[in-house]
Enzyme design. Sequence first.
Site, short mmCIF file in Angstrom:
data_model
loop_
_atom_site.label_atom_id
_atom_site.label_comp_id
_atom_site.label_asym_id
_atom_site.label_seq_id
_atom_site.Cartn_x
_atom_site.Cartn_y
_atom_site.Cartn_z
N ARG A 76 1.32 14.91 13.02
CA ARG A 76 1.86 14.66 11.68
C ARG A 76 1.95 15.92 10.81
NH1 ARG A 76 -0.62 9.02 9.59
NH2 ARG A 76 1.35 8.84 8.49
N CYS A 116 -4.11 13.44 12.72
CA CYS A 116 -4.91 12.22 12.57
C CYS A 116 -4.87 11.45 13.86
CB CYS A 116 -4.42 11.38 11.40
SG CYS A 116 -2.85 10.61 11.72
N ARG A 128 -8.56 0.18 4.23
CA ARG A 128 -7.55 1.09 3.68
C ARG A 128 -6.26 0.35 3.36
NH1 ARG A 128 -6.04 5.64 7.37
NH2 ARG A 128 -4.72 5.93 5.57
N LYS A 132 0.85 -1.21 0.00
CA LYS A 132 0.00 0.00 0.00
C LYS A 132 0.88 1.26 0.00
CE LYS A 132 -1.47 1.80 3.96
NZ LYS A 132 -1.33 3.21 4.23
N ASN A 133 1.83 1.33 0.93
CA ASN A 133 2.61 2.57 1.06
C ASN A 133 3.45 2.85 -0.18
OD1 ASN A 133 1.50 3.10 3.51
ND2 ASN A 133 3.30 2.57 4.74
N ASP A 171 4.55 0.57 12.06
CA ASP A 171 3.34 0.00 11.47
C ASP A 171 3.09 -1.45 11.89
OD1 ASP A 171 2.76 2.36 10.24
OD2 ASP A 171 3.31 1.74 8.22
C1 UD1 Z 1 4.82 6.84 6.36
C2 UD1 Z 1 3.88 5.68 6.14
C3 UD1 Z 1 3.26 5.23 7.46
C4 UD1 Z 1 4.36 4.94 8.47
C5 UD1 Z 1 5.33 6.11 8.59
C6 UD1 Z 1 6.52 5.81 9.48
C7 UD1 Z 1 3.06 6.05 3.90
C8 UD1 Z 1 1.93 6.40 3.02
N1 UD1 Z 1 2.85 6.09 5.20
O1 UD1 Z 1 4.04 7.92 6.88
O2 UD1 Z 1 2.50 4.06 7.23
O3 UD1 Z 1 3.77 4.73 9.75
O4 UD1 Z 1 5.84 6.46 7.29
O5 UD1 Z 1 7.17 4.67 9.04
O6 UD1 Z 1 4.12 5.69 3.43
N2 UD1 Z 1 7.12 14.51 10.66
C9 UD1 Z 1 7.30 15.85 10.98
N3 UD1 Z 1 7.31 16.75 9.94
C10 UD1 Z 1 7.16 16.36 8.64
C11 UD1 Z 1 7.01 15.00 8.34
C12 UD1 Z 1 6.99 14.09 9.38
O7 UD1 Z 1 7.43 16.22 12.14
O8 UD1 Z 1 7.17 17.23 7.76
C13 UD1 Z 1 7.11 13.52 11.76
C14 UD1 Z 1 5.79 12.75 11.85
O9 UD1 Z 1 4.81 13.48 12.58
C15 UD1 Z 1 6.23 11.48 12.54
C16 UD1 Z 1 7.65 11.27 11.99
O10 UD1 Z 1 8.06 12.52 11.47
O11 UD1 Z 1 6.28 11.69 13.93
C17 UD1 Z 1 7.77 10.23 10.89
O12 UD1 Z 1 6.78 10.49 9.93
P1 UD1 Z 1 6.95 10.10 8.38
O13 UD1 Z 1 8.11 9.18 8.24
O14 UD1 Z 1 6.96 11.36 7.59
O15 UD1 Z 1 5.61 9.31 8.12
P2 UD1 Z 1 4.64 9.40 6.87
O16 UD1 Z 1 5.43 9.61 5.63
O17 UD1 Z 1 3.51 10.32 7.18
#
Ligand code: UD1
Length: 421
Positions: free
Chosen positions: A124, A119, A402, A23-24, A310
């Site tokens: 996030r 969320c 999802r 999915k991701n 995850d």
């Molecule tokens: C992706 C995955 C999700 C997984 C996560 C961590 C997808 C679609 N989703 O989510 O399933 O749980 O990686 O492995 O691939 N953060 C910030 N600022 C930012 C971006 C992130 O502070 O601009 C923080 C987030 O709040 C979180 C951490 O960084 O605490 C890691 O998030 P991130 O790796 O970005 O997760 P996603 O890409 O949203």
Amino acid sequence: MKEKIFIEGGKRLSGSIPISGAKNSCLTLMPASLLSEGALTLNNVPNLSDVDTMKELLESLGCVVCHQKINKTLHLKQSDEPLLLADYEIVKKMRASILVLGPLLARFGQAVVALPGGCAIGARPVNLHLMALEALGASFSIENGYVKGNVAKTLKGSKINFPFESVGATANTIMAAVLAKGTSELVNVAREPEIVDLCKCLKSMGCKIEGEGERTIIIEGVDNLKEATHNVVMDRIELGTFLIAGAISNSDLELTGGNITMLENFVNKLYEVGIEVCQSESNIRVRRIDSASINCTNVLTEPFPGFPTDLQAQMMALLSLADGVSSIEEQIFENRFMHVPELIRMGANIEISGRKATISGVDRLRGAQVKATDLRASVSLVLAALAAEGQTEIDKIHHIDRGYEDIIKKLADCGAQIKRY
Ligand code: UD1
């Protein structure tokens, strides 16, 4: 549609479960199609509501998307005159919608994307996405809940140091940098297999990328991309979930189409608690080493190659039945214990203190009425229910659609007493 899942627990499973495409990965690969004048064909695409949501978003941007669900193929072709607005009504359904920002700015120089907001599992924010795209030359304003991005002439290659690893920010930045003028050096990037899969696909579209899967990625921008076909990598989180399904139900399960090399840390933890996972050329087998018991352990979620956040909720379901006291520390998201009150309803003994959960193993879980709160939390309830005495009724199961393709059928085919209506 207010369907629920009903599970009569305590049945041993046997048989074979096929692992779907990730999915991701799909949610990252689909926006990559915006970068190219040529069509992008993806194979091994899972049939999931998140994929439908990304399709809806891309169509709203002018992309022509054909999803052949029977063949698991997705054909995407962006129009030359795109619409550049990602509307809140779609974005609010799925945070991965922010992944259209980088490609739209890189190819069309403009984009307006609704801020996804918080969320169930945490705030996030998207500050890292914006910081990195600004370093490549984009400028942003935030108006009425939307990010308005603009590129004066063209994006320019740059050196970007990420303060910490973010999967989404890494993907967005890679997709922008592939069409920027000159060289980009992205330091402290996410190393997840889904990022490697994105780079593999982008390379087949004509991008020049080196270092994917490592801490630093170097990208040499190109002028345009070409038509390509890509096979989506297997879903390591689905694989990990079904490994726990075998372990928690004390079964001897076979999983096909998966690869445990992408789950080394997780598989080592399973071994520590007494679960053996064997990979052969044709399949993966999972079984308990001592069928009577599961050992306790301590888990720390980390970016890849560490223990994946995850799979945290699923591991907690398993450790609820371990001998002794385990702990799980969630280091990625600040609020990812929504499954705990539901597992407690099923008889688990878990205490939360900040980002740490302490799990005192119990002899048995008992079926109960519970509700799903997010994707991985909901599947942890399915796993707990497979091992519980009596019937479990899971509400709010749209979360599970999802990210888990055909989960009811996959488990029922192996003998689980599971129904949905
Ligand atoms: C992706 C995955 C999700 C997984 C996560 C961590 C997808 C679609 N989703 O989510 O399933 O749980 O990686 O492995 O691939 N953060 C910030 N600022 C930012 C971006 C992130 O502070 O601009 C923080 C987030 O709040 C979180 C951490 O960084 O605490 C890691 O998030 P991130 O790796 O970005 O997760 P996603 O890409 O949203």
